[in-house]
Scaffold this motif. Structure first.
Motif, PDB file in Angstrom:
ATOM      1  N   SER A  18      12.651  19.588  26.432  1.00 30.09           N
ATOM      2  CA  SER A  18      13.389  18.681  27.298  1.00 30.09           C
ATOM      3  C   SER A  18      14.372  19.492  28.138  1.00 30.09           C
ATOM      4  O   SER A  18      15.258  20.165  27.605  1.00 30.09           O
ATOM      5  CB  SER A  18      14.153  17.637  26.471  1.00 30.09           C
ATOM      6  OG  SER A  18      14.871  16.774  27.328  1.00 30.09           O
ATOM      7  N   ARG A  60      11.383  15.594  30.313  1.00 31.14           N
ATOM      8  CA  ARG A  60      12.704  15.051  30.613  1.00 31.14           C
ATOM      9  C   ARG A  60      12.990  13.907  29.637  1.00 31.14           C
ATOM     10  O   ARG A  60      12.084  13.195  29.230  1.00 31.14           O
ATOM     11  CB  ARG A  60      12.704  14.521  32.049  1.00 31.14           C
ATOM     12  CG  ARG A  60      14.060  14.161  32.626  1.00 31.14           C
ATOM     13  CD  ARG A  60      13.898  13.463  33.965  1.00 31.14           C
ATOM     14  NE  ARG A  60      13.206  14.234  34.966  1.00 31.14           N
ATOM     15  CZ  ARG A  60      13.802  14.980  35.896  1.00 31.14           C
ATOM     16  NH1 ARG A  60      15.110  15.061  35.941  1.00 31.14           N
ATOM     17  NH2 ARG A  60      13.082  15.641  36.776  1.00 31.14           N
ATOM     18  N   ASN A 118       8.781  14.828  37.911  1.00 31.99           N
ATOM     19  CA  ASN A 118       9.330  16.076  37.362  1.00 31.99           C
ATOM     20  C   ASN A 118       9.006  17.307  38.206  1.00 31.99           C
ATOM     21  O   ASN A 118       9.245  18.434  37.766  1.00 31.99           O
ATOM     22  CB  ASN A 118       8.778  16.301  35.944  1.00 31.99           C
ATOM     23  CG  ASN A 118       9.511  15.479  34.907  1.00 31.99           C
ATOM     24  OD1 ASN A 118      10.487  14.813  35.211  1.00 31.99           O
ATOM     25  ND2 ASN A 118       9.026  15.513  33.681  1.00 31.99           N
ATOM     26  N   LEU A 151      12.123  19.624  38.981  1.00 35.82           N
ATOM     27  CA  LEU A 151      12.618  20.232  37.750  1.00 35.82           C
ATOM     28  C   LEU A 151      11.646  21.298  37.247  1.00 35.82           C
ATOM     29  O   LEU A 151      12.061  22.402  36.863  1.00 35.82           O
ATOM     30  CB  LEU A 151      12.813  19.150  36.688  1.00 35.82           C
ATOM     31  CG  LEU A 151      13.230  19.619  35.298  1.00 35.82           C
ATOM     32  CD1 LEU A 151      14.584  20.298  35.336  1.00 35.82           C
ATOM     33  CD2 LEU A 151      13.242  18.434  34.321  1.00 35.82           C
ATOM     34  N   THR A 152      10.358  20.995  37.278  1.00 36.52           N
ATOM     35  CA  THR A 152       9.349  21.940  36.789  1.00 36.52           C
ATOM     36  C   THR A 152       9.315  23.191  37.650  1.00 36.52           C
ATOM     37  O   THR A 152       9.190  24.316  37.133  1.00 36.52           O
ATOM     38  CB  THR A 152       7.963  21.267  36.756  1.00 36.52           C
ATOM     39  OG1 THR A 152       8.038  20.087  35.953  1.00 36.52           O
ATOM     40  CG2 THR A 152       6.917  22.191  36.174  1.00 36.52           C
ATOM     41  N   GLY A 158       4.916  14.225  33.379  1.00 41.50           N
ATOM     42  CA  GLY A 158       5.741  13.152  33.893  1.00 41.50           C
ATOM     43  C   GLY A 158       5.029  12.308  34.928  1.00 41.50           C
ATOM     44  O   GLY A 158       5.154  12.554  36.134  1.00 41.50           O
TER      45      GLY A 158
END
Length: 618
Positions: A196, A229, A249, A252-253, A269
């Motif tokens: 996470s 997440r 995501n 973020l990824t 995600g």
């Protein structure tokens, strides 16, 4: 492509069952590259739900999954974890384990702060589970430090307030576990980490910025990193429904991959479209894509894509695939109800060549029946009284967050046309081999004066604009229709009140329950709970408290009734399916459409010989 770990409720006790084996093998045969089995608890102190696998009991089941998947070329990894404070003490009747005595934000249970001996037992549990996985000839393991994981709880300042070495260095336990697993995994097997990287609590805990720093330290220790997440504060962030855009995501990824130093990174995600997954890989966002729900919806997703055949779409509804609830339902899918039931629902149907079949009703039940019949070689005629196929799927798609139900309607329509079904629109019929003509309106269970308007939720979803004035949405069902219609009307600037006999609005929304109530609150929707609607008129609606009978009044010019309709009618000599039997959800409609097709081909009830002429349809 990965098929990620998720709760299934398919187990025998705490071991994997033949249903697990069939479930995973079906995805491997369909072309999935990596299958990650349901997360198994590495220590008996962890029993998060009734049929949660226990690694010590999973050896034979893991071996069977490998034997079933390896011939198709898929790698099989075992997910290993411990839910700690986010588990439940209902089964163990012992205190939960946690890094600190911080009450879980969901269950409110206070865990026991783990002593050094318990930390050592946890690490030993991961080692023992790894040895069991190696003995079963798995291709590797995945360590769970995701939203519900104890390892995530140790890594977060929200739940880890220790002052010892496992508190001053919150990643220490995760590094110890990875080192222990690597030592027993040996060479030639994959060590993956599900991490996470955003707890959705920007004031503290694991944030995207802190995760990037952590990944620089952790990535060299693993062979594969799955970026996820969520936490107890944001449970829906892990597998969001249609209210969150697919591929949420990506940013973020990409940031995590840049810090991973070459360790392959997986995008997770709501990755449900192959084209979007390919674009993410081509754009350097990730090295692989996890498409779990997409492959629950279509186990042959890879094979269909390679063959250029349209893929059955995931609707992102979480209705049947998110099964972590008190009913313990087996995993399934509204688009493909055979998912999770591979050992119970037959894969095929009897040959239908030479059969002439009429299906009445072009909603989800009728479309699925026609699709299966045509796929079996039958000569199929599909009759629909309206001017468009899709039925209730089109109405559901008008709800906020449910737009992808239109994709399912389009796919079913495309399949019946591709398979040569003769479609007749604007034709009314009462008789056929399969009758799926839907439900009929239910009379209101409350008084409506002449000066008040009454509409059905279906009317609003079909495009009817309620007359001016305050709107009361009557929602005795607690499903998506009532909350969704309230959201739509509030977004259009209407004054809206939702009335429900339940203690919370949308009680049947499962994972969307808390987010839906948050959206209603932010939209200014008034929520009247624990009451029943008695009457509407004179500019007010009269409500009665469910328990005391005490009456209260709210402004009302229009009532939108979201009560479930009544069953339709079908001749005795036909096979009924869907809402004509009992008004329920898309899941039951599609399932019964499939079963109706099989019943017709098996000759029940009342087989017609192929040479007999078909009766005319009015």
């Amino acid at each position: 492509m990965l098929f990620g770990p998720h709760e299934t409720n398919l187990g025998h006790g705490r071991s994997l069952s033949e249903r697990h084996v069939a479930y995973y093998a079906r995805r491997a045969v369909g072309g999935c590259g990596i299958v990650v089995t349901e997360t198994a608890s590495v220590h008996e102190s962890d029993h998060p739900y009734e049929r949660a696998p226990l690694a010590a009991d999973c050896g034979p089941g893991w071996a069977d999954v490998v034997a079933a998947c390896r011939p198709s070329g898929a790698l099989v990894l075992a997910s290993l974890g411990h839910t700690g404070a986010q588990g439940t003490s209902a089964h163990t009747r012992a205190a939960l384990w946690g890094p600190s005595a911080v009450p879980d934000v969901v269950t409110r249970e206070v865990p026991a702060e783990m002593a050094p001996a318990e930390i050592a037992a946890l690490v030993a549990g991961f080692r023992a589970a790894t040895r069991t996985a190696v003995a079963a000839d798995l291709d590797g393991v995945e360590v769970d430090a995701g939203p519900r994981a104890l390892l995530r709880q140790f890594a977060s300042g929200l739940t880890n307030t220790r002052t010892d070495v496992h508190g001053t260095d919150r990643l220490r336990l995760l590094r110890e576990v990875l080192a222990a697993v690597r030592a027993d995994l040996g060479s030639g097997r994959v060590l993956a980490l599900r991490l996470s990287c955003d707890e959705q609590a920007p004031w503290a805990g694991i944030t995207p910025a802190s995760a990037v720093t952590a990944v620089a330290e952790l990535a060299p220790l693993v062979d594969l990193l799955v970026v996820v997440r969520g936490s107890g504060l944001a449970a829906s962030a892990y597998r969001p429904d249609g209210h969150t855009a697919p591929g949420s995501n990506r940013e973020l990824t990409a940031a995590v991959r840049a810090a991973a130093g070459g360790t392959p990174v997986v995008l997770q995600g709501s990755v449900v479209d192959v084209a979007a997954a390919e674009a993410a890989l081509a754009g350097g966002v990730a090295d692989a894509a996890e498409m779990t729900r997409a492959q629950i919806a279509d186990a042959d997703l890879v094979a269909r894509t390679r063959a250029g055949v349209p893929v059955r779409p995931c609707t992102l509804c979480n209705q049947a695939c998110q099964v972590l609830d008190v009913r313990n339902p087996p995993v399934s899918c509204v688009a493909d109800p055979r998912s999770g039931h591979e050992t119970g629902e037959p894969a095929g149907v009897p040959a239908g060549a030479g059969r002439r079949v009429t299906v009445v009703g072009g909603g989800p039940a009728g479309l699925e029946a026609a699709r299966v019949l045509a796929g079996a070689g039958a000569d199929v005629r599909l009759v629909e009284r309206s001017g468009r196929l899709g039925g209730g799927l089109r109405l559901v798609a008008a709800l906020p967050g449910r737009a992808r139900f239109a994709d399912l309607a389009d796919w079913l329509e495309g399949e019946v046309r591709r398979l040569g079904v003769r479609v007749e629109l604007g034709v009314t019929a009462d008789d056929g081999d399969v009758v799926a003509t839907g439900a009929r309106p239910r009379p209101p269970g409350f008084d409506v004066a002449d000066d008040a308007w009454l509409l059905l939720a279906a009317d609003v979803l079909a495009g009817t604009d309620p007359p001016p004035g305050p709107v009361v949405v009557h929602d005795p069902a607690g499903g998506p229709a009532g909350t969704g219609v309230a959201e739509l009307l509030a977004a259009a600037g209407r004054e809206v009140t939702v009335v429900t006999p339940d203690e919370v609005v949308g009680v049947r929304l499962a994972g969307d329950l808390a987010p839906a109530n948050t959206r209603l609150l932010r939209a200014g929707v008034r929520r009247e709970t624990g009451c029943v609607l008695r009457a509407a008129g004179g500019g007010v609606a009269v409500l009665a408290d469910r328990w005391t009978g005490a009456e209260r009044r709210v402004p009302c010019a229009v009532v939108v009734d979201a009560a479930p309709p009544l069953p339709g009618t079908a001749p005795d000599a036909t096979v009924p399916a869907g809402d004509v039997v009992a008004p329920r959800t898309v899941l039951e409609a599609v399932l019964e459409g499939r079963r109706a097709a099989r019943a017709v081909l098996e000759g029940w009830p009342g087989e017609r010989r192929p040479e007999e002429p078909r009766p005319p349809v009015a």
